[in-house]
Scaffold this active site. Sequence first.
Site, short mmCIF file in Angstrom:
data_model
loop_
_atom_site.label_atom_id
_atom_site.label_comp_id
_atom_site.label_asym_id
_atom_site.label_seq_id
_atom_site.Cartn_x
_atom_site.Cartn_y
_atom_site.Cartn_z
N ARG A 15 0.95 -1.28 0.17
CA ARG A 15 -0.03 0.00 0.13
C ARG A 15 0.94 1.20 -0.10
O ARG A 15 2.14 1.17 0.42
CB ARG A 15 -0.77 -0.08 1.18
CG ARG A 15 -1.77 -0.98 1.16
CD ARG A 15 -2.75 -0.90 2.54
NE ARG A 15 -1.91 -1.59 3.72
CZ ARG A 15 -2.32 -1.90 4.75
NH1 ARG A 15 -3.42 -1.40 5.34
NH2 ARG A 15 -1.66 -2.35 5.63
N LYS A 75 2.07 1.73 7.42
CA LYS A 75 2.25 1.02 8.55
C LYS A 75 3.09 1.52 9.48
O LYS A 75 3.76 2.84 9.05
CB LYS A 75 2.95 -0.44 8.01
CG LYS A 75 1.97 -1.13 7.49
CD LYS A 75 0.74 -1.40 8.20
CE LYS A 75 0.99 -2.44 9.32
NZ LYS A 75 -0.40 -2.64 10.06
N TYR A 94 -0.74 4.49 10.51
CA TYR A 94 -1.22 3.32 11.62
C TYR A 94 -0.07 3.33 12.60
O TYR A 94 1.37 2.89 12.08
CB TYR A 94 -1.26 2.20 10.88
CG TYR A 94 -2.70 1.95 10.38
CD1 TYR A 94 -3.92 2.20 11.10
CD2 TYR A 94 -2.97 1.42 8.98
CE1 TYR A 94 -5.18 2.08 10.40
CE2 TYR A 94 -4.05 1.68 8.48
CZ TYR A 94 -5.22 1.75 9.07
OH TYR A 94 -6.46 1.67 8.35
N HIS A 96 -0.28 1.60 16.07
CA HIS A 96 -0.39 0.29 16.85
C HIS A 96 0.54 0.32 18.03
O HIS A 96 1.30 -0.62 18.12
CB HIS A 96 -0.44 -0.71 16.19
CG HIS A 96 -1.55 -0.83 15.07
ND1 HIS A 96 -2.83 -0.95 15.29
CD2 HIS A 96 -1.32 -0.99 13.73
CE1 HIS A 96 -3.44 -0.96 14.15
NE2 HIS A 96 -2.76 -1.02 13.21
N GLU A 118 -5.58 4.68 13.61
CA GLU A 118 -6.53 3.97 14.28
C GLU A 118 -7.16 4.26 15.49
O GLU A 118 -8.14 3.77 16.07
CB GLU A 118 -5.88 2.45 14.64
CG GLU A 118 -4.70 2.52 15.85
CD GLU A 118 -3.40 3.04 15.58
OE1 GLU A 118 -3.13 3.33 14.30
OE2 GLU A 118 -2.51 2.84 16.14
N ASP A 270 -2.52 -6.98 15.10
CA ASP A 270 -1.80 -5.61 14.95
C ASP A 270 -1.73 -4.96 16.37
O ASP A 270 -1.14 -3.99 16.75
CB ASP A 270 -2.36 -4.90 14.00
CG ASP A 270 -3.70 -4.58 14.23
OD1 ASP A 270 -4.52 -5.17 14.92
OD2 ASP A 270 -4.46 -3.69 13.46
N1 NAI Z 1 -4.41 -8.01 10.80
C1 NAI Z 1 -4.73 -6.79 9.96
O1 NAI Z 1 -4.03 -6.79 9.01
C2 NAI Z 1 -5.67 -5.76 10.45
C3 NAI Z 1 -5.98 -6.01 11.76
N2 NAI Z 1 -7.31 -5.14 12.09
C4 NAI Z 1 -7.57 -5.10 13.54
O2 NAI Z 1 -8.56 -5.89 13.64
C5 NAI Z 1 -9.17 -5.87 15.07
C6 NAI Z 1 -10.65 -5.39 15.11
O3 NAI Z 1 -11.16 -4.19 14.62
P1 NAI Z 1 -12.55 -3.87 14.24
O4 NAI Z 1 -13.44 -4.76 13.93
O5 NAI Z 1 -12.36 -2.55 13.35
O6 NAI Z 1 -12.86 -3.25 15.73
P2 NAI Z 1 -14.29 -2.83 16.15
O7 NAI Z 1 -14.13 -1.80 17.31
O8 NAI Z 1 -15.18 -2.43 15.04
O9 NAI Z 1 -14.70 -4.41 16.61
C7 NAI Z 1 -14.10 -4.91 17.56
C8 NAI Z 1 -15.51 -5.47 18.68
O10 NAI Z 1 -14.82 -6.37 19.47
C9 NAI Z 1 -15.76 -6.51 20.72
N3 NAI Z 1 -15.17 -6.75 21.76
C10 NAI Z 1 -14.22 -6.10 22.82
N4 NAI Z 1 -14.06 -6.89 23.87
C11 NAI Z 1 -14.55 -7.95 23.42
C12 NAI Z 1 -14.39 -9.55 24.18
N5 NAI Z 1 -13.88 -9.55 25.46
N6 NAI Z 1 -15.17 -10.35 23.44
C13 NAI Z 1 -15.98 -10.41 22.34
N7 NAI Z 1 -15.86 -9.15 21.70
C14 NAI Z 1 -15.19 -8.15 22.41
C15 NAI Z 1 -16.35 -4.88 20.63
O11 NAI Z 1 -17.60 -4.94 21.43
C16 NAI Z 1 -16.50 -4.65 19.29
O12 NAI Z 1 -17.67 -5.25 18.57
C17 NAI Z 1 -8.36 -4.33 15.61
O13 NAI Z 1 -7.32 -4.98 16.46
C18 NAI Z 1 -7.98 -3.98 14.27
O14 NAI Z 1 -6.72 -2.91 14.31
C19 NAI Z 1 -7.76 -4.34 11.36
C20 NAI Z 1 -7.31 -4.29 9.97
C21 NAI Z 1 -6.27 -5.05 9.56
C1 PYR Z 2 -5.32 -1.65 10.25
C2 PYR Z 2 -3.87 -2.17 9.83
O1 PYR Z 2 -2.92 -2.39 10.78
C3 PYR Z 2 -3.48 -2.41 8.60
O2 PYR Z 2 -4.49 -2.05 7.76
O3 PYR Z 2 -2.21 -2.84 8.23
#
Ligand code: NAI
Ligand code: PYR
Length: 371
Positions: A15, A75, A94, A96, A118, A270
């Site tokens: 990206r 990133k 980002y 993190h 984020e 992340d």
């Molecule tokens: N690995 C990657 O490439 C990427 C990672 N991410 C990550 O994915 C993760 C989720 O992001 P989003 O969905 O946007 O967040 P979000 O805030 O939309 O959703 C998170 C959900 O987790 C729930 N939650 C919190 N504590 C909980 C628990 N103990 N049990 C069950 N649910 C619980 C919340 O109520 C919420 O609905 C983040 O860490 C984000 O940074 C996002 C994009 C890319």
């Molecule tokens: C959210 C994030 O860490 C990514 O898009 O790589």
Amino acid sequence: MIIGVAKEIKNNENRVALTPAGAEMLRQAGHTVLVEQNAGLGSGFSDESYLKAGAQIICDKKQLFDSAEMIMKVKEPLAPEYELFHEGQILFTYLHLAPEPELTKALLEKKVIGIAYETIEGPHHSLPLLTPMSEVAGRMSVQVGAQFLEKPFGGKGVLLGGVPGVEPAQVVIVGGGIVGTNAAKMALGLGARVTILDLSADRLRQLDDLFNGQVTTVMSNSYNIAQWVKKADLLVGAVLLPGARAPKLVSDDMVKTMEPGSVIVDVAIDQGGSVETIDRVTTHSDPTYTKYGVVHYAVANMPGAVARTSTFALTNATLGYALQIANKGWKQAVQHDAGLAKGINVLDGKLTYKAVADALKIAYTPLEQLL
Ligand SMILES: NC(=O)C1=CN([C@@H]2O[C@H](COP(=O)(O)OP(=O)(O)OC[C@H]3O[C@@H](n4cnc5c(N)ncnc54)[C@H](O)[C@@H]3O)[C@@H](O)[C@H]2O)C=CC1
Ligand SMILES: CC(=O)C(=O)O
């Protein structure tokens, strides 16, 4: 303002933080845009396309960082980049920081103004600059999970949707936010059975309505998580407590109960990861390892693999904020937009985001004290 767009150096991070269209808009607003040579190539943007948009191409990364008042990235900076920042420089990317003590230390020492995509907030505590990449990663989680369930990729040899006469796979999603919802859409589309666990009863109600009862919604607690992890062919980690280290909701013992060849995709990696058996971040070039017979996928930049889609989606959301910062200067911009102010994680050698400060056990300084 002089804005520098750096080429990403993370494994398979294709990206770029600004498209030629974005460069043109910043130029039209009177700013100077410097783009590192080949920064856009992975997303299909040539240096010529940036030149046509009025940007300058810079071959030397150090020169780019030395010249720019604001560095735009995708990133978080990696170790070779730490030295390149200078005091008072704005870093818009980002970050993190919660699982990254070394990076945090470097940004504090350099007195960088670190604005994290984020943690910027929109209306109703939404996260407008995280959402588009969570949409991408949520959708990808099922795509990659389906692939690693295949026998040649180490999986148990199960097709998510099954076929007539053979039952479909069970997908279990922990966290029903943006990632969770998008994972559920894809998994349902492929014909899998889907269960989502979340802490918020309101969120579970919304999901039940949204999917018209086609997903099973379950309150998240350790008892219920254990029951469902055991049944999962594909487990997706999708929790978030904004800015904070992800809670370890899936324990070592829970993973041991999964059938061999099942797959875990921990999208929350992340923020440090939500699964105890995930002890390392994996990369697109070496995306999985197997523990207790279960395939683990923990890539922290999943959208980097579908860079063209992701760059458009990301910059659709970031450009307006970049323009605000460049037009008004960071201080006025955050004074006019409380949601943007939430993005400032480090400023003038101080940590200004509470959840990050708590995770890293570093003193927290409220932003208002520094404005
Ligand atoms: N690995 C990657 O490439 C990427 C990672 N991410 C990550 O994915 C993760 C989720 O992001 P989003 O969905 O946007 O967040 P979000 O805030 O939309 O959703 C998170 C959900 O987790 C729930 N939650 C919190 N504590 C909980 C628990 N103990 N049990 C069950 N649910 C619980 C919340 O109520 C919420 O609905 C983040 O860490 C984000 O940074 C996002 C994009 C890319
Ligand atoms: C959210 C994030 O860490 C990514 O898009 O790589």
